[in-house]
Write an enzyme that holds these catalytic residues in place. Structure first.
Site, PDB file in Angstrom:
ATOM      1  N   ASN A   1      13.724   2.876 -18.608  1.00 12.71           N
ATOM      2  CA  ASN A   1      13.231   2.775 -19.982  1.00 12.71           C
ATOM      3  C   ASN A   1      11.715   2.945 -20.009  1.00 12.71           C
ATOM      4  OD1 ASN A   1      15.687   1.233 -19.477  1.00 12.71           O
ATOM      5  ND2 ASN A   1      15.676   0.801 -21.637  1.00 12.71           N
TER       6      ASN A   1
ATOM      7  N   ASP B   1      22.727 -12.551 -29.197  1.00  9.01           N
ATOM      8  CA  ASP B   1      22.747 -13.463 -28.048  1.00  9.01           C
ATOM      9  C   ASP B   1      24.056 -13.284 -27.274  1.00  9.01           C
ATOM     10  OD1 ASP B   1      20.360 -14.503 -28.860  1.00  9.01           O
ATOM     11  OD2 ASP B   1      21.127 -16.450 -29.473  1.00  9.01           O
TER      12      ASP B   1
ATOM     13  N   TRP C   1      26.050  -0.052 -19.422  1.00 11.18           N
ATOM     14  CA  TRP C   1      27.035  -1.141 -19.475  1.00 11.18           C
ATOM     15  C   TRP C   1      28.226  -0.759 -20.355  1.00 11.18           C
ATOM     16  CZ3 TRP C   1      21.863  -1.810 -18.917  1.00 11.18           C
ATOM     17  CH2 TRP C   1      21.423  -2.689 -17.922  1.00 11.18           C
TER      18      TRP C   1
ATOM     19  N   CYS D   1      22.695  -4.960 -13.353  1.00 12.81           N
ATOM     20  CA  CYS D   1      21.645  -5.895 -12.923  1.00 12.81           C
ATOM     21  C   CYS D   1      21.469  -5.990 -11.413  1.00 12.81           C
ATOM     22  CB  CYS D   1      21.865  -7.274 -13.529  1.00 12.81           C
ATOM     23  SG  CYS D   1      23.338  -8.133 -12.932  1.00 12.81           S
TER      24      CYS D   1
ATOM     25  N   THR E   1      25.616 -28.500 -23.770  1.00 11.73           N
ATOM     26  CA  THR E   1      24.313 -28.323 -23.133  1.00 11.73           C
ATOM     27  C   THR E   1      24.410 -27.964 -21.654  1.00 11.73           C
ATOM     28  OG1 THR E   1      24.153 -30.642 -22.466  1.00 11.73           O
ATOM     29  CG2 THR E   1      23.394 -30.103 -24.673  1.00 11.73           C
TER      30      THR E   1
ATOM     31  N   ASP F   1      12.177  -9.492 -13.172  1.00  7.69           N
ATOM     32  CA  ASP F   1      13.492  -8.972 -13.550  1.00  7.69           C
ATOM     33  C   ASP F   1      13.336  -7.533 -14.008  1.00  7.69           C
ATOM     34  OD1 ASP F   1      16.050  -8.522 -14.437  1.00  7.69           O
ATOM     35  OD2 ASP F   1      16.218 -10.399 -15.549  1.00  7.69           O
TER      36      ASP F   1
ATOM     37  N   ASP G   1      16.222 -14.328 -29.344  1.00  8.91           N
ATOM     38  CA  ASP G   1      15.320 -14.753 -30.426  1.00  8.91           C
ATOM     39  C   ASP G   1      14.471 -15.977 -30.066  1.00  8.91           C
ATOM     40  OD1 ASP G   1      17.289 -16.640 -30.342  1.00  8.91           O
ATOM     41  OD2 ASP G   1      18.020 -16.324 -32.385  1.00  8.91           O
TER      42      ASP G   1
ATOM     43  N   HIS H   1      24.113 -12.858 -13.810  1.00  9.72           N
ATOM     44  CA  HIS H   1      22.980 -11.943 -13.921  1.00  9.72           C
ATOM     45  C   HIS H   1      22.163 -12.088 -12.638  1.00  9.72           C
ATOM     46  CE1 HIS H   1      19.790  -9.504 -15.273  1.00  9.72           C
ATOM     47  NE2 HIS H   1      18.952 -10.474 -15.563  1.00  9.72           N
TER      48      HIS H   1
ATOM     49  N   GLU I   1      16.451 -33.683 -17.820  1.00 11.87           N
ATOM     50  CA  GLU I   1      16.794 -32.322 -18.261  1.00 11.87           C
ATOM     51  C   GLU I   1      16.616 -32.193 -19.768  1.00 11.87           C
ATOM     52  OE1 GLU I   1      19.092 -29.041 -19.840  1.00 11.87           O
ATOM     53  OE2 GLU I   1      19.650 -31.142 -20.141  1.00 11.87           O
TER      54      GLU I   1
ATOM     55  N   TYR J   1      30.942  -7.694 -17.202  1.00 18.29           N
ATOM     56  CA  TYR J   1      30.350  -8.933 -16.688  1.00 18.29           C
ATOM     57  C   TYR J   1      29.275  -9.514 -17.604  1.00 18.29           C
ATOM     58  CZ  TYR J   1      25.919  -6.901 -15.142  1.00 18.29           C
ATOM     59  OH  TYR J   1      24.684  -6.320 -15.111  1.00 18.29           O
TER      60      TYR J   1
END
Length: 685
Positions: A222, A320, A232, A268, A411, A349, A299, A326, A444, A518
């Site tokens: 890209n 999302d 994909w 990936c 969560t 990445d 977002d 990944h 956490e 995936y």
């Protein structure tokens, strides 16, 4: 009088740990002296009359801007270019050349002038790399076993599959193979930054933060016609199925030989494998990281919304997503911009997911910053934080009326079994706790709310605070897999439902199964059913489900994944959504190789494939590769294999160098794609 140069390739190569690079060009590590000899046809000039020049860049105008001149001194200068004379010999001058620990990496021209002469004589070129063995270098890594693994190892594994079924897949990095160093330097010269302002780009190549970020952009195609084109779609005509690659060497060599046209296609783990090769080749300690249930938060809300319709079909209405897995990279260096707290592993990445500063690049994000929720720091920390830490909200949406209902918030599911190859073995090392504090712990949640605060997200909207308006369902459930599912066999599941209420509950369960890729994207419905039932107080019931091979055969993607979902509508109660991703195993191939072999000794390799189906499989092809074992890739056409029969394919390998080597095999046919196997071979002198 002009001199010939002896680069002392062997001695310098051993001293700089660059003796594995192919070719006749000297590669050395910055901040560490290297020896050269200048051989003159007659009496050499006085060493004190020499001035050396080093310059980098592809044109004379660039070299003029990047040129450094230095004379001969009695002792090496501190952190600058310099030359110290060694023991003289007839007709020869020997020197130890020093470079700064923060010199720009890349290809340099070495020249010299004598006395007051204004003309420079060109001696040749050498390549300067990052130096993880030198404490003054920003990429310094103190642990020797880790340096051996993360800089010098040419083979590895990447972990793929799903959180229920993690598989190791061999990958050949091959950073020392023919032309790879040259190609890696060419990649830097093709970046948008270099094209826009080459002099500034060359000056900034001393900084691992800068070089790492440029490479994260250049490994995908890209924006800049970089190395690999992502795909994909499930349709890979016009290129290679991403699952067919077993290493980086073929990809990088194809990129160069095609005139730097993007190689088709990658996903990936391919981007991460190629980026590992380029990073290690240039001297970074680097590794691949696989994250299961990996969030793609578009977002910066740190929540992932997932939608189903009342019939149980997945709805792709939100950008999302949660990927089954990944793969990204970590590279090791200091963060002079952030302070020493954030030194160590930095996340890069190369998979093109979101733009950063206008182009598809990601990182370096400090691993420490991710764990501590410091998402306001450079670079791309909110995106990386969400991959392992986002909360997930599941909704049903009636597309006819537009009514949406929140089913539950949770969560803990995002960021599971974050994995990398262990140092010195092919075992899986779990690094989840490097990315976050234990799920369910107070710490956490503290860090999650800190991250939301730094992103100016209203903490009252945090998923944990929204749980009350997603009441706990009266009925809970799970899909259980009866036996390890295999491609070609029926998938046997059990839907287990439990009434949590103290009163009976009547419900309808709308069930679907879809083939998925995936990234979690649903591709095609393969099965549907519904059942109506009543569960007594606290009662548990189990319903067997069979998805036949005939139902999924035509629609399974090369990822071999199916998602089963049950949307349970409960009369006078709260609805529930139950889902499970199922990874189907390909049949295996076995590699038979002697455990230890000698350099130059021919090795016979046997590959055995057994067809588990009742019907024959055709269009069978075996691909094999392995750095220092095979010259390029071996391709063998294999005759049709009848049902329940085996095929044995043989070929020869001749190891060229000693050390731990990896042989990789990939078998495909009309019914199965990319059955992988790898074997580690110890090669001795």
């Amino acid at each position: 009088m002009t001199a010939k140069i002896d680069w002392k390739l062997k001695e310098n190569g051993i001293a700089h740990r660059t003796d594995r690079y192919s070719g006749t060009e000297l590669a050395v590590r910055r901040g560490q002296p290297f020896g050269v000899s200048m051989i003159f046809g007659g009496t050499p000039p006085a060493a004190s009359s020499l001035t050396f020049t080093v310059e980098t860049g592809s044109t004379a105008a660039l070299q003029a801007k990047t040129r450094v001149s230095f004379g001969v001194t009695a002792s090496p200068p501190k952190n600058s270019w310099g030359a110290v004379q060694g023991a003289p010999a007839p007709g020869t001058l020997s020197f130890s050349i020093s470079s700064p620990a923060n010199a720009g990496i890349g290809r340099y021209r070495l020249g010299y002038q004598t006395g007051s002469s204004s003309s420079s004589s060109f001696l040749g070129t050498f390549v300067l790399l990052f130096n993880p063995w030198l404490q003054a270098d920003e990429v310094f890594m103190p642990n020797n076993a880790e340096r051996e693994e993360y800089v010098l190892s040419e083979s590895g594994v990447v972990f793929v599959g799903s959180s229920y079924s993690i598989s190791p897949r061999g990958w050949d990095f091959g950073q020392f193979q023919p032309n790879i160093l040259d190609i890696c330097l060419s990649i830097l010269d093709r970046s948008l930054n270099y094209r826009k302002d080459p002099a500034t780009d060359l000056r900034r190549r001393n900084d691992p933060k800068y070089v790492g970020r440029v490479l994260s952009a250049m490994v995908n195609s890209n924006d800049d016609n970089g190395v690999v084109l992502g795909n994909w779609s499930g349709n890979y005509s016009g290129g290679e199925n991403p699952g067919s690659w077993s290493g980086s060497v073929k990809i990088l060599q194809q990129y160069k030989s095609s005139g730097f046209r993007p190689v088709r296609f990658g996903q990936c783990w391919v981007f991460a494998g190629v980026l590992t090769t380029v990073l290690r080749c240039l001297g970074f300690p680097a590794r691949m990281i696989s994250n299961f249930n990996s969030a793609h938060d578009t977002d910066q809300s740190l929540t992932i919304d997932v939608y189903y319709d009342p019939a149980g079909n997945p709805l792709n209405i939100d950008s999302d997503s949660v990927w089954n897995f990944h793969v990204w990279n970590e590279a090791w260096f200091t963060r002079s911009d952030l302070g020493s707290t954030y030194n160590g592993w930095q996340i890069l990445d190369a998979t093109p997911q979101e733009r950063s500063s206008g182009i598809f690049q990601c990182g370096p994000a400090s691993l420490v910053a991710i764990k501590e929720g410091d998402v306001d720091l450079d670079y791309d920390c909110p995106f990386v934080y969400a991959e392992t830490n986002a909360d997930r909200v599941t909704w049903t949406l009636d597309t006819a009326t537009g009514t949406k209902k929140k089913i539950y918030s949770e969560t803990k599911s995002v960021g599971q079994f974050t994995s990398t190859k262990a140092v010195g073995s092919f075992a899986r090392k779990d690094v989840t706790n490097d990315y976050k504090y234990p799920e369910g712990s107070t710490k956490e949640r503290e860090v999650f709310n800190k991250a939301r605060g730094k992103l100016n997200l209203n903490t009252l909207e945090a998923t944990a605070a929204r749980v009350p308006d997603a009441p706990k369902p009266d009925v809970t459930g799970k899909f259980k897999v009866q036996s390890p599912p295999e491609v070609g066999q029926d998938v046997q599941l059990v839907l287990q439902l439990t009434n949590q209420a103290s009163k009976a509950r009547t419900l309808t369960a709308n069930m679907t199964a879809w083939s998925i890729v995936y990234t979690g994207k649903a591709i095609h419905e393969v099965w549907k059913d519904s059942l109506a039932l009543t569960l007594g107080p606290k009662e548990e019931k189990a319903y067997p489900i069979k998805i036949s091979y005939a139902e999924y055969q035509q629609h399974l993607t090369t990822d071999n994944m199916i998602r089963a979902t049950a949307v349970c509508h409960i009369k006078d109660g709260n609805d529930a959504v139950i889902e499970r991703d199922i990874s189907l195993d390909n049949p295996t191939i076995t590699l038979k190789v002697p455990g230890q072999v000698k350099v130059g000794q021919v090795v016979k390799v046997e590959v055995v494939f057994t067809n588990p189906l009742a019907q024959a499989v055709s269009s069978c092809v075996l691909l094999a590769e392995g750095s220092d074992l095979l010259e390029g890739e071996i391709r063998k056409e294999v005759p049709t294999v009848k049902g329940k029969q085996s095929a044995t394919i043989t070929f020869e390998a001749t190891p060229k160098k000693k050390g731990t080597k990896q042989l990789l095999a990939n078998f495909s046919c009309d019914k199965f794609t990319d059955i992988k196997a790898f074997q580690v071979i110890k090669v001795v002198d």
